[in-house]
Structures are given as C-alpha cells and as structure tokens.
Design an enzyme around this catalytic site. Structure first.
Site, PDB file in Angstrom:
ATOM      1  N   LYS A   1      -6.698   6.386  -3.828  1.00  0.00           N
ATOM      2  CA  LYS A   1      -6.132   6.500  -2.490  1.00  0.00           C
ATOM      3  C   LYS A   1      -5.391   5.229  -2.089  1.00  0.00           C
ATOM      4  CE  LYS A   1      -6.922   8.754   1.864  1.00  0.00           C
ATOM      5  NZ  LYS A   1      -7.784   9.677   2.586  1.00  0.00           N
TER       6      LYS A   1
ATOM      7  N   ASN B   1      -5.355  23.589   9.895  1.00  0.00           N
ATOM      8  CA  ASN B   1      -4.737  23.053   8.681  1.00  0.00           C
ATOM      9  C   ASN B   1      -5.152  21.602   8.525  1.00  0.00           C
ATOM     10  OD1 ASN B   1      -3.160  22.256   6.546  1.00  0.00           O
ATOM     11  ND2 ASN B   1      -1.205  22.576   7.579  1.00  0.00           N
TER      12      ASN B   1
ATOM     13  N   ASN C   1       1.570   7.701  15.068  1.00  0.00           N
ATOM     14  CA  ASN C   1       0.726   7.896  16.251  1.00  0.00           C
ATOM     15  C   ASN C   1       1.296   9.083  17.029  1.00  0.00           C
ATOM     16  OD1 ASN C   1      -0.476   7.624  18.929  1.00  0.00           O
ATOM     17  ND2 ASN C   1      -1.225   5.651  18.176  1.00  0.00           N
TER      18      ASN C   1
ATOM     19  N   ARG D   1      -2.717  18.411  17.782  1.00  0.00           N
ATOM     20  CA  ARG D   1      -1.652  17.829  16.949  1.00  0.00           C
ATOM     21  C   ARG D   1      -0.979  18.975  16.201  1.00  0.00           C
ATOM     22  NH1 ARG D   1      -2.410  15.592  11.634  1.00  0.00           N
ATOM     23  NH2 ARG D   1      -4.638  15.569  12.038  1.00  0.00           N
TER      24      ARG D   1
ATOM     25  N   HIS E   1       0.857  -1.190   0.000  1.00  0.00           N
ATOM     26  CA  HIS E   1       0.000   0.000   0.000  1.00  0.00           C
ATOM     27  C   HIS E   1       0.888   1.234   0.000  1.00  0.00           C
ATOM     28  CE1 HIS E   1       0.564   0.817   4.385  1.00  0.00           C
ATOM     29  NE2 HIS E   1       0.596  -0.486   4.483  1.00  0.00           N
TER      30      HIS E   1
END
Length: 613
Positions: free
Chosen positions: A36, A557, A313, A527, A11
């Site tokens: 995708k 964003n 993560n 984040r 992938h």
C-alpha cells in the site's frame, strides 16, 4: 506523440501514458506490488502502460517526471540552515539518501527506465515538471472546460504548498503560490498524526470522524496555529509544529493547547479526538472557501478545477460547489501524488506541441474515461486465472450476471465486483468494488468490521444512477469520482430524537437516520458517486436492476480490499480477498462465485494479514 508520465520516491508512485493528448493508461504501482502507498520506482505500472498501448520496444517520445528534484533538495538544505542546529538528527538521516540517490535522480531514472526497455534509457527523452504544475495540468487538461481557475493544495511539492492557475485553451499559467512551511495539507496532517492516524494515508479517517464531533477547538486553531487572511492566504505559527526540524508533526506546545499527547494508534478514540477532527475539518473548509471566493472574484472565471491531496477532501469540495461562486467543478480523481504522473505527461505534451484542444471522446463528460484506466482481463484469461487459484465458479451471460448479482445484493449479501478496467486513483468506482444494500441499518457496521476489518465509524459512499441523483440527494450535478459530499434529501431522512442526538459520538452510528442508513453519515450527508451509462454501462445496469427489485437506485460502494491492503487488481487478488473476508458473493467478468461452494481449505486470514492503514 507518446508521453510517459512518472511519479515516484515519496508515496503513491504511478505511471501514465498519453498519445496525442489522449489518456491511454494510468495505474499506481501499489496495485501490482500489493504494497500500500508503494513509493518505489513504478516499473510494474510502466510495463502495464506500455502493454496497454501495445508498445513493445519502449518507443516513447518523452518521459515526464512529476517534480524537480534539485528544487526539492534546495528546500531541504535551506530549511535546515534556517533552523540549525535544531533538526540536525532528521537532517543527518535524510542527507545520505538525498546525496546518494535523489540528487542524481536523472541518472537513477534513466537506469530504471533502461531496464524496462532500452529505448526508454535515453537521457534526451527525460523532462521534469514542477510538482504543483503537474497537479494543475492533471486537473485542467482532462477537464471539460476550455477556461478555468485551477487550485492545487497539498502538503508540499518542491517549495509550493498551494497554487492558483488559469487555464485558457492550451495555455496553463500559475498566477499565485503559497510556499513551505506554510501548508494547509501539513496542518491537516498534523491533526492526522495527533489523533493517532498515519500521515499521508489517514487524512480521510479524520474527515470521516469529524461529523461525530463538534468544532470546539476551531477557535484555538485560528488563535494559535494559523493566521488566515480574508483572501484565504495564511501563515502557520511554527512554534507549534515539528515537521521542519523533527521526525514528528507536532511538539509539546501543541499538546498544551489541545489537551495532552498524541493518541497512540491502538488507543480508543474519545470524544476529544472527534472534536479535534471536527475542528480541523471546519478550519480547512473555511480556508478553502476563502481561497475560492477571492479567486473567483479576482478572475471572474466560473469553472473550477481542483487537484493536490487536499482536493480529496470531498466535504470541503461539496461546500465549494454549494457556495455558488463556480458553476462547474472538476476534481482530478487521482488528486494526490499518483495523479502527478498524468499531469506531468499532459504538461509536457501541451508545452511541446501547443495542441489547442482537450482530447476526449465526445460521448465522455471529461477525458478521464471515468478513471477506468488500469488493466482489464479478458474472459478466457479470467477463467484460467480463477481455475488456477482453485476457485469454483459458473459462467453466465451478462443479463444473468446482472440479475444474480442484484438479487444477492437485495438479499443482504456483501458482493465483490471485479469488472473491466481498474480505476486510477484512491477510489473504487464500480470496477474494483465491494457492494452492498444501502437500505440495511446494519450493513455499514457489518462491512467495516467483518469485511473490511477496520474502524466501525468509517463511512461508505453511495453509488447512484446519474439520472436519479437529484431524487435522493441535495445535488443535481455530475460527481463521477466520489469527490463531492451532499445531503440526503429530506423526504428520505428520519429526524433523530433528542435522546438519539445526545448519544456519544460513534453510538450515533447505529441510529437509523434515513431510507438508506448504510450510506447516510451522522450529519445526514453522503459522499456521492454518480454512475453514468456512457462510462460504465455494466455497473449502471446493475444499479438499475437493483432499483427494479427494491425501488432504490443506490448501492453501497467501497473499495475492493481489506484494511491495509491495496485495492485488488487481478482476478486472483479478488478471489484471495473474497476468501479472506466475509464477502459472500463474487462476480469477476462473467464468472459468478458463491462463498459456500468454495473449498474451505483456501480460506485466508486477511484480518491479520495487513497493518493498520
């Protein structure tokens, strides 16, 4: 020396090109094919890399593939033999593909490369790097460190699922490994599957869902699913999983422990699913902290590099930074398999040349150039492409572009921002971004439901001026790649009342918790992307102008795409997404577009154009 790196056939296929250790270009195949997580041979990405380096005839010195197919084939055979006759159906389905294609992957790669340029079809150019070594090289060599501990964690490479390496100058050596089927990445993916999301793409949803729940099942995970030692090494109880023998991640015993069958993708999320997400997140953080603490004590190193899918993560990464065992952390922005293309190229270059330095411009904090390694479109080309697409636009000078865009953001508009070189990796970092006003209490929900067409709980990241990050967040270090989570400063927070705290999971989303509620998660975390003038002067200028208007040096964003669509690449992609969503203002290069001035006949049905991601 020119080295082309390739990752493919699982992938997130990608290509990367380095010249004498300097990263020239890197991109994922999905951005060109608009599929995708495209796993196919990255022909478009390779062509782009060659064009960026102005290599017309494919005169490359080495081609590096990111893993070793024979070792992977060995794992497939040995896993089947270990569990036979269980798993015969999945083995039967996999074998024709492996025998007909993957076992002869060298020949397949040579054929595909020769189609791009005859000079690339030379078998003697081809090298293979082990999967986790590619990850380790992708993190260490572009880092700003001359020595570092390098930790890689993912689902599985050939056999390895977790590795620790030490980088010293040019030398990078793996010192410890954990092997399949014992995998932190696969454990997390089991809960991704069980909570109703797609494996290998929905893990970030589980992380985003976790703060809405309580880790009520963490003890059950430790008691039944995984045995974790004080040093962070672990073994899974395979009685509860099906990935070795079946076509699903979990089995009936798993269902008994956690209260029922896996959630179907179209079923409503319940509090139990949020608690499951919180539980696997807590377990992951504990394991990562045990690993980093023990490795820090063992090696004495104070710099840490991270790669592999688990390194995406960002909540766990933030806890490692705050834990204080390391002074500095560098996370490869393309931490997943796409970054393996870059790592393979860097591994081969350093192995074959012995070059004893990290090649990077002295003005850059690391060798990734802000991850801005994809295609750039010149202004004349942008105008031609937008005109051909039927767009109505005005051309402005840079100062006016910044002024108009900041004003649109301050007035509450959703803004599409397509500038400079496309980012490499899964995050938009200010060149292929949808931007918004973080002060708005309704912006998170509006962007999710009306622009991105995705679940309302999904969090958005703040992009903040690097020089102002410590004024707004509990962090004062670089986080240019949106891979560290930290708390919002208490002076900008509003404490929730007892009644608000008691609200059911996602209902907490609508509670205003800070001065920047659209980027403040329900646990008061965010984040963070720090924006640096050195790597992105135009985006830095935009946020600075927004601060002049509002007093806030922060913008929302999020990636410039809708649910299920790859991040936009070309100006045409940006215009199509603009016309297919409720983005109100678009800036592409020096071109400014307003939604109400466009031909309504060009509107697209993006809401139903892509599958759930």
């Amino acid at each position: 020396m020119l080295v082309l790196g390739i990752s493919a056939f699982y992938h997130d296929s990608a290509a990367a090109l380095i010249r004498d250790g300097e990263i020239i270009a890197a991109a994922q195949e999905e951005r060109f094919t608009r599929k995708k997580h495209d796993a196919s041979f990255p022909a478009h990405a390779i062509r782009y890399c060659l064009e960026e380096a102005r290599i017309a005839n494919g005169s490359i010195d080495r081609v590096a593939f990111y893993e070793k197919p024979f070792l992977k084939f060995e794992r497939l055979i040995e896993t089947y033999l270990a569990y036979a006759p269980q798993g015969f159906e999945s083995f039967r389905k996999a074998m024709p593909l492996w025998i007909g294609e993957k076992l002869f992957q060298r020949d397949l790669l040579v054929r595909e490369l020769a189609e791009i340029a005859p000079g690339l079809g030379d078998k003697t150019l081809l090298r293979f790097s082990e999967h986790h070594y590619s990850h380790a090289a992708s993190a260490y060599y572009p880092s700003p460190f001359q020595s570092a501990l390098v930790l890689t964690m993912d689902g599985v490479g050939e056999w390895t699922t977790t590795s620790a390496a030490i980088g010293q100058g040019n030398d990078l050596k793996i010192i410890k490994e954990l092997h399949f089927p014992h995998s932190l990445g696969l454990l997390y993916s089991a809960f991704t599957y069980y909570t109703g999301f797609k494996v290998n793409s929905g893990e970030y949803k589980v992380m985003g869902l976790a703060p809405y729940g309580e880790p009520k099942y963490a003890k059950a995970i430790f008691d039944h699913l995984i045995d974790v030692k004080p040093d962070g090494s672990f073994r899974l109880n395979l009685d509860y999983f099906s990935y070795c023998t079946g076509l699903t991640m979990t089995g009936a015993k798993f269902d008994v422990i956690f209260g029922g069958p896996p959630r179907k993708p179209d079923e409503l999320l319940e509090q139990r699913h949020m608690d499951l997400a919180a539980s696997i997140q807590a377990v992951t953080e504990e394991i990562v902290l045990r690993l980093t603490r023990s490795l820090a004590a063992q090696t004495g190193l104070r710099n840490l590099c991270l790669a592999g899918g688990v390194a995406l993560n960002c909540v766990a990464n933030g806890k490692v930074l705050r834990d204080g065992r390391f002074d500095n952390i560098f996370v490869q922005p393309a931490a997943g398999d796409a970054g393996g293309a870059l790592g393979a190229a860097l591994a081969v270059y350093h192995d074959e040349t012995g070059a004893d330095q990290h090649a990077r411009p002295t003005s850059q904090p690391d060798a990734m150039s802000g991850a801005y390694l994809g295609p750039k479109f010149e202004q004349a080309d942008i105008e031609r492409r937008l005109t051909a697409a039927g767009a109505v636009f005005e051309i402005v000078e840079e100062a006016e572009l910044i002024s108009k865009t900041a004003a649109a953001l301050a007035s509450g508009q959703a803004v599409g921002w397509h500038q400079g070189r496309m980012e490499f990796g899964p995050r938009s970092l200010g060149n292929r971004s949808i931007l918004g006003d973080p002060r708005s209490p309704t912006m998170q929900k509006a962007l999710n439901l009306k622009v991105k067409y995705r679940e309302s709980f999904r969090p958005f990241a703040p992009s903040v001026l690097r020089e102002r990050v410590a004024d707004w967040f509990e962090i004062n270090s670089d986080s240019p790649y949106m891979l560290l989570v930290a708390g919002v400063k208490s002076e900008h927070c509003r404490k929730m009342s007892n009644e608000e705290q008691a609200l059911f999971g996602i209902d907490k989303l609508n509670v205003t918790r800070s001065d920047i509620p659209a980027v403040t998660h329900v646990d008061y975390s965010a984040r963070i992307q720090t924006v640096h003038h050195e790597t992105n002067p135009r985006f830095h200028a935009l946020i600075s102008q927004f601060e002049k208007l509002t007093g806030c040096p922060v913008l929302i964003n999020t990636s410039f795409n809708v649910r299920g669509e790859p991040i936009v690449c070309t100006p045409e992609d940006a215009f199509a997404c603009f016309m297919g969503s409720e983005i109100e203002f678009l800036a592409v290069g020096d071109c400014v577009l307003h939604k109400d001035r466009q031909n309504p006949d060009l509107a697209l049905d993006y809401k139903n154009a892509f599958e759930l991601d």
